[in-house]
Motif scaffolding. Sequence first.
Motif, PDB file in Angstrom:
ATOM      1  N   TYR A  93       4.880   4.467  -2.143  1.00  0.00           N
ATOM      2  CA  TYR A  93       5.477   3.800  -3.297  1.00  0.00           C
ATOM      3  C   TYR A  93       6.213   4.843  -4.138  1.00  0.00           C
ATOM      4  O   TYR A  93       5.642   5.865  -4.515  1.00  0.00           O
ATOM      5  N   CYS A 137       4.246  -0.815  -2.005  1.00  0.00           N
ATOM      6  CA  CYS A 137       5.046   0.183  -1.306  1.00  0.00           C
ATOM      7  C   CYS A 137       6.523  -0.136  -1.522  1.00  0.00           C
ATOM      8  O   CYS A 137       6.856  -1.155  -2.130  1.00  0.00           O
ATOM      9  N   ASN A 138       7.399   0.730  -1.034  1.00  0.00           N
ATOM     10  CA  ASN A 138       8.844   0.467  -1.094  1.00  0.00           C
ATOM     11  C   ASN A 138       9.427   0.195   0.284  1.00  0.00           C
ATOM     12  O   ASN A 138      10.646   0.244   0.467  1.00  0.00           O
TER      13      ASN A 138
END
Length: 304
Positions: free
Chosen positions: A300, A288-289
Amino acid sequence: MFELSTNVASPQQLRRGDFSAYDALYLGEFSCLSYPNNFCAHPEFLADAAEQVHALGKKAYLRLFAVPSNHDLPTVRKVIEAALALPFDGFEVHNLGLLQMLKEMGNTKPIHLGVFGNLYTDATARVVKDYGVTRVYPNPELSLDEAIYIRDNTPIDVLIPVHGKIPLVVAETCFIHENSGGLPGEDCKFKCAQEHWLTRASGDWSLKDTGCMTLSGADLCMLEHVEKLTAAKLNAFYVQSHGESPEYIATVGRIYRDAFTKAFAGETEGDVQPLLQELSGLAKMGLCNGYYFGDAGRRYVGRT
């Protein structure tokens, strides 16, 4: 031109790990003083640890316990007293009371405000600067732009996590101990050495529990955005490796060391898909971010 760091909890982890990709190590498991041979709780280990890390050509930062109660302060004070006489490159704290304690004890080493210092604004950064804080770990809920704003509008540096599970919650009591039949005050069996996951019945999300700390299930991954980070003139990056294997720490470090080295040299990163596959293989719940791009942590976003 940049500093890549990660965390090491104990002398055993320091001896067994491959930290060749990193420039600095944060020593200590900040969420639990009872963690076996925790640097946060054992001043007798600190001299050897500082010597070993410096012998590797790296900076040694000592992490202090994140959530001390009054009964923990004597232990924390002993750790600080020992560390002040040693060549540590700085302290990491998460607690305003410990900032005051360091000041009263005559500390002159740089101080980093850790993730559970809950720093959300540039105004807070200016306040902690008066206590000797030189670097802050912005709250994980902030976007990348907000973290950069803090850096640009205060006389203080920011630490940018680029990979690993995101610390979400820390508590004084151990969730694993309490929910495995353990009684208050009973000796811990260190069941946190095994993986524990909090998963919704539908199976659409999971969190990782390490006892006193809960982390995201998915691994934060900013590999495809390394050039964006360097273009913003950020230079302090961190891999969250709490509870991860030596293979994880070495592999992630190698990948990001190479990516940042190329980016700071002005080289354009080529096809990163093989590297992303390698990182995905280490991430049980995917990538993920975090909150960097204004999302709620799980999505993500690739390079555009």
